[in-house]
Design a protein around this motif. Sequence first.
Motif, PDB file in Angstrom:
ATOM      1  N   VAL A 198     -17.532   3.406  -3.970  1.00 58.93           N
ATOM      2  CA  VAL A 198     -17.905   4.759  -3.573  1.00 58.93           C
ATOM      3  C   VAL A 198     -17.371   5.705  -4.645  1.00 58.93           C
ATOM      4  N   ALA A 199     -18.288   6.493  -5.222  1.00 57.97           N
ATOM      5  CA  ALA A 199     -17.952   7.329  -6.379  1.00 57.97           C
ATOM      6  C   ALA A 199     -16.750   8.241  -6.119  1.00 57.97           C
ATOM      7  N   ALA A 200     -16.734   8.915  -4.963  1.00 61.23           N
ATOM      8  CA  ALA A 200     -15.650   9.866  -4.688  1.00 61.23           C
ATOM      9  C   ALA A 200     -14.302   9.146  -4.605  1.00 61.23           C
ATOM     10  N   ARG A 201     -14.304   7.952  -4.023  1.00 62.09           N
ATOM     11  CA  ARG A 201     -13.071   7.173  -3.919  1.00 62.09           C
ATOM     12  C   ARG A 201     -12.589   6.757  -5.303  1.00 62.09           C
ATOM     13  N   GLN A 202     -13.551   6.291  -6.098  1.00 61.61           N
ATOM     14  CA  GLN A 202     -13.217   5.824  -7.440  1.00 61.61           C
ATOM     15  C   GLN A 202     -12.660   6.973  -8.281  1.00 61.61           C
ATOM     16  N   ALA A 203     -13.248   8.162  -8.112  1.00 59.43           N
ATOM     17  CA  ALA A 203     -12.813   9.330  -8.904  1.00 59.43           C
ATOM     18  C   ALA A 203     -11.376   9.711  -8.552  1.00 59.43           C
ATOM     19  N   ARG A 204     -11.054   9.771  -7.273  1.00 52.14           N
ATOM     20  CA  ARG A 204      -9.690  10.202  -6.913  1.00 52.14           C
ATOM     21  C   ARG A 204      -8.662   9.114  -7.243  1.00 52.14           C
ATOM     22  N   PHE A 205      -9.102   7.862  -7.173  1.00 47.98           N
ATOM     23  CA  PHE A 205      -8.224   6.750  -7.554  1.00 47.98           C
ATOM     24  C   PHE A 205      -7.857   6.865  -9.035  1.00 47.98           C
ATOM     25  N   HIS A 206      -8.883   7.108  -9.896  1.00 41.50           N
ATOM     26  CA  HIS A 206      -8.619   7.232 -11.333  1.00 41.50           C
ATOM     27  C   HIS A 206      -7.766   8.444 -11.655  1.00 41.50           C
ATOM     28  N   LYS A 207      -8.022   9.540 -10.929  1.00 41.01           N
ATOM     29  CA  LYS A 207      -7.283  10.774 -11.184  1.00 41.01           C
ATOM     30  C   LYS A 207      -5.786  10.552 -10.885  1.00 41.01           C
ATOM     31  N   ALA A 208      -5.495   9.884  -9.786  1.00 39.04           N
ATOM     32  CA  ALA A 208      -4.092   9.731  -9.376  1.00 39.04           C
ATOM     33  C   ALA A 208      -3.393   8.565 -10.075  1.00 39.04           C
ATOM     34  N   LEU A 209      -4.104   7.474 -10.264  1.00 43.22           N
ATOM     35  CA  LEU A 209      -3.438   6.265 -10.766  1.00 43.22           C
ATOM     36  C   LEU A 209      -4.004   5.762 -12.091  1.00 43.22           C
ATOM     37  N   GLY A 210      -4.915   6.534 -12.690  1.00 45.26           N
ATOM     38  CA  GLY A 210      -5.565   6.102 -13.939  1.00 45.26           C
ATOM     39  C   GLY A 210      -4.589   5.764 -15.052  1.00 45.26           C
ATOM     40  N   ASN A 233       1.912  11.213  -4.134  1.00 46.21           N
ATOM     41  CA  ASN A 233       1.199  11.912  -3.059  1.00 46.21           C
ATOM     42  C   ASN A 233      -0.050  11.139  -2.650  1.00 46.21           C
ATOM     43  N   TYR A 234      -0.756  10.656  -3.670  1.00 49.04           N
ATOM     44  CA  TYR A 234      -1.973   9.884  -3.392  1.00 49.04           C
ATOM     45  C   TYR A 234      -1.630   8.631  -2.580  1.00 49.04           C
ATOM     46  N   LEU A 235      -0.551   7.961  -2.989  1.00 50.35           N
ATOM     47  CA  LEU A 235      -0.140   6.739  -2.295  1.00 50.35           C
ATOM     48  C   LEU A 235       0.228   7.026  -0.830  1.00 50.35           C
ATOM     49  N   ASN A 236       0.885   8.180  -0.614  1.00 48.03           N
ATOM     50  CA  ASN A 236       1.271   8.539   0.756  1.00 48.03           C
ATOM     51  C   ASN A 236       0.075   8.910   1.619  1.00 48.03           C
ATOM     52  N   LEU A 237      -0.889   9.603   1.001  1.00 50.31           N
ATOM     53  CA  LEU A 237      -2.083   9.978   1.748  1.00 50.31           C
ATOM     54  C   LEU A 237      -2.868   8.729   2.159  1.00 50.31           C
ATOM     55  N   LEU A 238      -3.065   7.849   1.185  1.00 51.20           N
ATOM     56  CA  LEU A 238      -3.785   6.597   1.463  1.00 51.20           C
ATOM     57  C   LEU A 238      -3.005   5.734   2.468  1.00 51.20           C
TER      58      LEU A 238
END
Lengths: 306, 176
Positions: free
Chosen positions: A292-304, A95-100
């Motif tokens: 950017v903190a918010a970007r980094q947080a969602r990146f780790h959450k989805a692909l960590g 989902n994250y990949l599709n949104l991005l």
Amino acid sequence: MRSLRSAAVFTLFLGGLAGAHGCASFEQVAKAGTSFARSQGVVTETQAQSIVKTTSAVAKTFEDITPEQEYYIGRTVGAVIVSRYKPYANAEANNYLNLLGQTLAQASDRPETFGGYHFLILDSGEINAFAAPGGLIFVSRGMLRLCRSEDAVAAVLAHEIGHVQLRHGLQSIDKSRLTQALTTIAAESAKTMGSKEIADLTRAFEGSITDITATMINNGYSRSFEREADAAAVSILSRVGYDPEGLVAMLGEMEKNLKPGGLDFAKTHPSPKSRIDDIRSLNVGGKAARVVAARQARFHKALGNI
Amino acid sequence: MTVIGKILSAWRSRWFALLVSCLLVASASAAAAGGGKAMSVQVKQGQVRATPSFLGKIVGTLSYGDRVEVLEQKAPWIRIRPPGKGAPGWMHASALSEKRILLKAGGKEADVAASGGELALAGKGFNADVETEFKKKHRDIDFSWIDRMQAMKVPQEKIGAFLKEGGLPTSQGGGK
């Protein structure tokens, strides 16, 4: 000397004819030109035939593939890829990949394709990514593991979107195969296709799929296609607001991690170093990637845990 | 200058003149474009938006082959009037084609399709029938994930929120 001069006279005639007819199609010009030249004995019958044939061939290219046909080609190319590489069925990551990916695709020069852009992670440790015609994009877990930020993932996806936008996949279809298929389609377009036409077209279709997948999976595109896709990626990233340096950073990671002789990007792409050099020649500036903190947080959450 | 040289230079200038005249014709027709011209939707589903931006409110959805009237161009966006009673709005140029797209084979119009490049016949060539034929011959190739992939849809408001949350400028609608 005599034959040279005849050739020159013949070309002059072609030029004159084109001038007289304004912007008449090159094919018409060549046809008329060859019949004239033939009557003057400048070219033989066989040569004339072959000139007409080649110019008709030139008139039909990948650009004559409609978006709808591109869509069907892309579906099958995608199916071949997911039959070779298992998909990674993690909903949150996909989902994250599709949104991005969708966000990036909307910033490309070709945001709308017949069936739209869709993204899927492949369950493979290889460092790889594929773009099937029409917008089906696949990225391996191995590739995503190299990404340290959302900007890096964005860079990978933007490069693949670049291949779709520039229709690189379709351009790897063998030219004579394509001409033949498109000629069949054009000739039959007034009627409903019969079973023979469908059988012929299916053969041309199979061949086209093989041409594309062999290029994507085994041989790779030319360095100039990769350069074009990188340039498209840089412009997509800048339009959305991502740092184009993310692409350079990602290539740096690849440089460190690609194994010489590997069957992935190491085989199908120019060396990351040469790609970095090509990107540098675009003068995108060398500012450091902004975290950017918010970007980094969602990146780790989805692909960590990829 | 030799005879051949003379011929070649004459040839070159002739081609140059041809090129210039072609360019003139092209630019003249580009200038005339805009009002009243018709285009066709060349994607399965095309969204019509209130403003020239992907973040603009969606005011309508058109289908493959629908004919629209061009009202205004603001590259890469085109303001169109949809067929029937729909409200005018903006579509991205990549969703539209200059060609007429015919949804059904047969008939007079389809006969013209074979000769002209200005018509495209929907469902011709590489189509669902060819895919079915391909599947019969290659049962090992699995399309189920492709169908699942294509079912993954990202709502526009999620993209807006994604841009905002990520500190990405949304002024130009996430794109050109």
